[in-house]
Design an enzyme around this catalytic site. Sequence first.
Site, mmCIF file in Angstrom:
data_model
loop_
_atom_site.group_PDB
_atom_site.id
_atom_site.type_symbol
_atom_site.label_atom_id
_atom_site.label_comp_id
_atom_site.label_asym_id
_atom_site.label_seq_id
_atom_site.Cartn_x
_atom_site.Cartn_y
_atom_site.Cartn_z
ATOM 1 N N PRO A 1 -7.796 5.582 -1.714
ATOM 2 C CA PRO A 1 -7.836 5.426 -0.262
ATOM 3 C C PRO A 1 -7.407 4.010 0.144
ATOM 4 O O PRO A 1 -7.620 3.068 -0.609
ATOM 5 C CB PRO A 1 -9.310 5.646 0.100
ATOM 6 C CG PRO A 1 -9.947 6.236 -1.104
ATOM 7 C CD PRO A 1 -9.109 5.876 -2.285
ATOM 8 N N LYS B 1 -1.218 1.631 0.992
ATOM 9 C CA LYS B 1 -0.522 1.651 -0.308
ATOM 10 C C LYS B 1 0.004 0.256 -0.662
ATOM 11 O O LYS B 1 0.449 -0.482 0.217
ATOM 12 C CB LYS B 1 0.643 2.632 -0.249
ATOM 13 C CG LYS B 1 0.157 4.076 -0.318
ATOM 14 C CD LYS B 1 1.277 5.006 -0.694
ATOM 15 C CE LYS B 1 0.851 6.466 -0.604
ATOM 16 N NZ LYS B 1 -0.346 6.817 -1.357
ATOM 17 N N LYS C 1 -4.121 1.171 -11.922
ATOM 18 C CA LYS C 1 -3.025 0.495 -11.208
ATOM 19 C C LYS C 1 -1.785 0.413 -12.085
ATOM 20 O O LYS C 1 -1.860 -0.120 -13.207
ATOM 21 C CB LYS C 1 -3.440 -0.935 -10.845
ATOM 22 C CG LYS C 1 -4.628 -1.012 -9.920
ATOM 23 C CD LYS C 1 -4.973 -2.466 -9.635
ATOM 24 C CE LYS C 1 -5.642 -2.607 -8.306
ATOM 25 N NZ LYS C 1 -5.802 -3.998 -7.901
ATOM 26 N N ASP D 1 -12.793 -7.910 -12.801
ATOM 27 C CA ASP D 1 -12.218 -7.873 -14.146
ATOM 28 C C ASP D 1 -11.231 -6.702 -14.219
ATOM 29 O O ASP D 1 -11.397 -5.695 -13.528
ATOM 30 C CB ASP D 1 -13.342 -7.659 -15.168
ATOM 31 C CG ASP D 1 -12.880 -7.934 -16.595
ATOM 32 O OD1 ASP D 1 -11.805 -8.550 -16.763
ATOM 33 O OD2 ASP D 1 -13.593 -7.551 -17.537
#
Length: 616
Positions: A337, A340, A357, A392
Amino acid sequence: MPFPSATHRFPRVLADAAGFELAIAIRQGFDRHYAIFRQAAVDARALFEQGDWQALQRLNRDRIAFYDARVQECVATLAREHHATAVDDALWQQVKLHYIGLLTGHPQPECAETFFNSVCCRILHRAYFNNDFIFVRPALATEYLENDEPAEAPTYRVYYPRDEGLDTTLWRILSHFHFEAPFEDMSRDVALMRAVIEARLGLVADNFQIHVLSSPFFRNTACFAVARIINADTVLPAVLAIRRRPASDVAPASLYVDALLLEPRALATLFSFAHSYFLVDMGVPSAYVAFLQSLLPGKPKAEWYASLGLQKHGKALFYRDLLHHLRHSSDAFVSAPGIKGLVMIVFTLPSFPYVFKVIRDRFGWPKETTREAVMARYRLVKTHDRLGRMADTLEFSKAAFPRARFDEALLAELKDGAPSMIEFDGDDVVIQHLYIERRMTPLNLYLRDGDDAAVDHGIAEYGHAIKEMLAAGIFPGDMLYKNFGMTRHGRVVFYDYDEVEYLADCTVKTVPAPPDEEAELGAEPWYPVAPGDIFPETYPPFLLGDARVAAAFKRHHPDFFDPAMWRAHQNAVRQGRVADVMPYPAHLRLAATGAGAPAAGNAGLAPDAERDRRSV
Ligand SMILES: Nc1ncnc2c1ncn2[C@@H]1O[C@H](COP(=O)(O)OP(=O)(O)OP(=O)(O)O)[C@@H](O)[C@H]1O
């Protein structure tokens, strides 16, 4: 890629001998790694006592690279002395079996298994990453290791204050750490600690006891002793923060107890994923993890291991947790969510509290960067002091996920935005490189959806987060709210690192007066802007669009857009001052009770009264 060759077959007896030698070489590689890892904690203790914060910071940073260095060293030894790239399948299965035998009674078998995996994964092809060759599942239990510890080096010590009196117990607890530096006033600290415990516990039960982990934990400018207090049916975490006062003209350097934290939430913040790893000398790390987990059962083992500096084992456990979770869930990976990213494609599994990611192949305007530069910045943060304000990241290569669990729109986004990172292998999607982070609520969404109190809290936290990052010498670069997240514990944490800079390398500037009205109203700035320039006065249009947000800024951070605040931090960093941000609120400091030690200087951070209001 080198991998076992089926053409080079050893007779069985020879394979056994060769397998044994390879297993011994890998175990020696691990033992060398763990000895160096432990030595770092011993060195940290000496640096703490000397107050050499910069050296302590360097040690913490350098230690992160120790593991990969030892793995590389071991792979090179195996290739050089054992021709490990030219052996066959049966032999590698033997290596694993011999290795299991060599770990019987070993005090760190779980970490040694992970080391074995790291070494083998550099030698074997991905097709061999299964339980026949590596430790996909652990082979050795760690539960009973504590019972084998030598009596003089137990994981924790147990004290019974009912027998000897609480003051004596607290005195013994402090003395048992055998610090070289003296305590400034141990009687004062003991009295303050007793007051905190008595206020929290009330009546003392027959089974009242205190268990204290034997090795202290070092990070930044503090040392922490971690304990649990048992009283009737209650088990309370107890963390002592011990700090050092430098020598003055009249007194030598000394130690004092700065805080005694008795709440699970304080422990959660101290061990948060947004802090750097601790340095702690552990003979049996699984016993430390079991102890810590008894205090906060909800925190996964993977995160405890990472906090203790054993981040590779933490990563291995994380991956096991993920595979386990995938087997016991049915939801799909979907886009995360929020807005972008221009640099990253970010996705999540709603039933699992992490985001994934992947760096795009091409970046949207106005980003002018490269994959290597983005990775370098993520590395910079990983090894920098994160002070509870930077998440992290776990970095994975060639991670396989079941294709059937991907939402079609997400797959299309990945194929379109990062085709070089995606490979289809049977039923799997293999992602060549990705970062995994704890999922938070993006701050832009938190501020959009929150009530007035939430907005006020979000902005107070946002300002503190940036000021603490500046104190740590990091300029976040892109400070829009979408790049920060709100944690479950109400802390704002930064997570988008592709524009971070060292503050010391930047130049904080004041906007010069415009030459005329036309220049002032023009779309482009009338003054030169060089890379690394910071113009705090230009931020309000990006940050203060909402009236509630603007009011909260005025209340909590009236100095935020003033270049002087930024310069103060920059000067402190350039002078080599190490940030002195404590991971607990000021009102929990024993000094706050009136009789304790005064605050040490803290690099121009929020005043104590202000920090006091924040949640832990
Ligand atoms: N740890 C996280 N928890 C929750 N959401 C996240 C997290 N990391 C990223 N996101 C979501 O993904 C979006 C893009 O992530 P990120 O900011 O890291 O990518 P980026 O491409 O570097 O962004 P930008 O375009 O700002 O440079 C965020 O705005 C947020 O909505």
